[in-house]
Design a protein around this motif. Structure first.
Motif, PDB file in Angstrom:
ATOM      1  N   VAL A 222       0.827  -1.210   0.000  1.00  0.00           N
ATOM      2  CA  VAL A 222       0.000   0.000   0.000  1.00  0.00           C
ATOM      3  C   VAL A 222       0.863   1.262   0.000  1.00  0.00           C
ATOM      4  N   THR A 223       0.433   2.258  -0.804  1.00  0.00           N
ATOM      5  CA  THR A 223       1.129   3.553  -0.825  1.00  0.00           C
ATOM      6  C   THR A 223       0.156   4.711  -0.597  1.00  0.00           C
ATOM      7  N   GLY A 224      -1.159   4.413  -0.617  1.00  0.00           N
ATOM      8  CA  GLY A 224      -2.106   5.496  -0.419  1.00  0.00           C
ATOM      9  C   GLY A 224      -3.534   5.012  -0.281  1.00  0.00           C
ATOM     10  N   VAL A 225      -4.373   5.907   0.234  1.00  0.00           N
ATOM     11  CA  VAL A 225      -5.802   5.629   0.413  1.00  0.00           C
ATOM     12  C   VAL A 225      -6.562   6.544  -0.542  1.00  0.00           C
ATOM     13  N   ALA A 226      -7.350   5.929  -1.446  1.00  0.00           N
ATOM     14  CA  ALA A 226      -8.109   6.701  -2.430  1.00  0.00           C
ATOM     15  C   ALA A 226      -9.453   7.129  -1.849  1.00  0.00           C
ATOM     16  N   LEU A 227      -9.794   8.419  -2.065  1.00  0.00           N
ATOM     17  CA  LEU A 227     -11.058   8.959  -1.567  1.00  0.00           C
ATOM     18  C   LEU A 227     -12.032   9.200  -2.733  1.00  0.00           C
ATOM     19  N   ALA A 228     -13.308   9.287  -2.385  1.00  0.00           N
ATOM     20  CA  ALA A 228     -14.365   9.467  -3.386  1.00  0.00           C
ATOM     21  C   ALA A 228     -14.198  10.776  -4.166  1.00  0.00           C
ATOM     22  N   ASP A 229     -13.552  11.790  -3.556  1.00  0.00           N
ATOM     23  CA  ASP A 229     -13.388  13.077  -4.248  1.00  0.00           C
ATOM     24  C   ASP A 229     -12.191  13.078  -5.194  1.00  0.00           C
ATOM     25  N   GLY A 230     -11.547  11.902  -5.366  1.00  0.00           N
ATOM     26  CA  GLY A 230     -10.450  11.787  -6.316  1.00  0.00           C
ATOM     27  C   GLY A 230      -9.069  11.941  -5.708  1.00  0.00           C
ATOM     28  N   ARG A 231      -8.992  12.410  -4.482  1.00  0.00           N
ATOM     29  CA  ARG A 231      -7.673  12.553  -3.835  1.00  0.00           C
ATOM     30  C   ARG A 231      -7.126  11.205  -3.378  1.00  0.00           C
ATOM     31  N   VAL A 232      -5.818  11.111  -3.269  1.00  0.00           N
ATOM     32  CA  VAL A 232      -5.171   9.930  -2.693  1.00  0.00           C
ATOM     33  C   VAL A 232      -4.321  10.399  -1.511  1.00  0.00           C
ATOM     34  N   ILE A 233      -4.601   9.851  -0.325  1.00  0.00           N
ATOM     35  CA  ILE A 233      -3.838  10.201   0.882  1.00  0.00           C
ATOM     36  C   ILE A 233      -2.654   9.248   0.972  1.00  0.00           C
TER      37      ILE A 233
END
Length: 409
Positions: A222-233
């Motif tokens: 894992v390198t990030g968490v994808a959000l519904a608004d298109g951002r990746v944390i």
């Protein structure tokens, strides 16, 4: 029941199962006891996993409920690294994952609960973690430290405790919560606000009202968490803490009554008189509130272990207890008594800015629940008021110049 020679088989060697085995011997049960545990280690305390274990202040030995020798010395056949796969109530046997079958006279189901897995892309990537077992805690601990970033999916107590531990170890922490506030399902707004402010002071960042749609990864990690608004944390590890499901399938398949957990009475007995269910897997009566509920807490596991062991050994039923639980984050001790069922008003006692206050949840003039931050008298007397159902004065409750003892009178 009180058959001192009965073979008692306990499925699950967590806090509930391990305690039940010890209590049976303490209460004079002479028959064989078989304790079946899926993990490779003896029963241990789970709450410190998100705190002391992550910070390197505890290990399997220091958290053990009993020294490992206890089981052999007390003629308890502890079988580790194996789980029950089915129950044959007609033959009174349990099939185990290693191919063996164990016969029982009395069965205690203490299979606990498991973390909810989000059905989203990337859920199987390395570094997408849960926190339920010592093995889980070891994986999380290895992922934390200076220069690392932990993404916590779910703003509940486990996630917040892990975020606090991550900060203590020098890692960054970001908490992602679907609801517009933290602890939305389990705490009042004053508490949500207090914890958000306190964590932010310690460098934790928050994404509230944010829906997670997937996990991104490189090379299988894992390198990030994808959000519904298109951002990746971006993150080095993601801890998922969005609740738990009872491991009640084995009971349901055996035809026992289940309803979001195995349905039991105040003896912890199921719809089959020879079978008990205790701890996180049990859907139990709550006489104080006149309802059934499934609780996930150590005090509940201990109370139900006492109920089952008393019924099996023919002892008088233990007195009913007011449910309670706790959470430690940084230097904050939160103690909660009761549940806010059917509440129509809240009373705040003390000042949240001082990090020493309590919120009382009332139904009419009766206390249903109390959330106490660094306030032991409010917690203890509140717990008493919930248990004895005495009416209280809202004015006295809100007035910190009136002692809690006086309020309770």
């Amino acid at each position: 029941m009180n058959d001192v020679t009965a073979h008692v088989v306990i499925l699950g060697a967590g806090h509930a199962g391990g305690t039940a085995a010890a209590l049976l011997r303490q209460y004079g049960h002479e028959g064989p006891i078989t304790l079946v545990g899926e993990e490779p280690i003896a029963p241990y305390q789970r709450p410190p996993l998100s705190k002391a274990w992550l910070k390197g202040e505890a290990d399997a030995d220091s958290l053990a409920l009993k020294p490992v020798e206890f089981y052999a010395e007390n003629n308890i056949d502890f079988r580790s690294g194996v789980r029950a796969v089915s129950i044959d109530r007609g033959k009174k046997t349990v099939a185990l994952s290693n191919g063996e079958a164990v016969s029982y006279d009395i069965l205690i189901i203490a299979t606990g609960a498991r973390p909810i897995v989000l059905p989203i892309e990337g859920k199987d990537l390395a570094g997408v973690l849960f926190l339920r077992t010592a093995e889980d805690a070891e994986k999380l601990k290895a992922a934390l430290g200076p220069g690392k970033r932990l993404a916590v999916v779910g703003g509940g107590y486990i996630g917040l405790e892990a975020a606090a531990s991550a900060r203590a170890l020098g890692a960054e922490a970001v908490v992602i919560e679907r609801e517009p506030r933290l602890l939305a399902r389990v705490a009042c707004e004053a508490l949500s606000t207090f914890f958000k402010d306190y964590h932010e002071k310690h460098g934790v960042t928050f994404e509230l009202g944010a829906e997670v749609t997937g996990f991104k990864g490189e090379g299988g990690h894992v390198t990030g968490v994808a959000l519904a608004d298109g951002r990746v944390i971006a993150c080095d590890a993601a801890l998922v803490g969005v609740g738990a499901r009872p491991n009640d399938e084995i009971a349901s398949e055996a035809g026992l009554e289940c309803a979001r957990g195995v349905v039991v009475n105040l003896e912890a007995r199921t719809s089959d008189p020879a079978i008990f269910a205790i701890g996180d897997v049990a859907h139990r009566p709550m006489p104080i509130y006149g309802r059934m509920f499934r609780m996930e807490s150590v005090p509940n596991a201990l109370e139900q272990a006492k109920q089952a062991a008393s019924a099996i050994t023919g002892r008088p039923a233990p007195a009913g207890e007011t449910p309670w639980q706790w959470s430690d984050q940084y230097d904050i001790k939160l103690q909660i008594a009761g549940y806010p069922f059917d509440v129509d008003s809240l009373v705040l006692r003390g000042d949240p800015k001082s990090a020493k206050f309590a919120v009382f949840h009332l139904k009419g003039d009766q206390v249903q629940a109390v959330e106490a931050i660094n306030s032991p008298p409010e917690f203890m007397m509140g717990r008493q008021l919930i248990g004895n159902r005495k009416p209280v004065s809202r004015e006295k409750l809100a007035d910190t110049t009136v002692s809690m003892k006086e309020v309770a009178l």
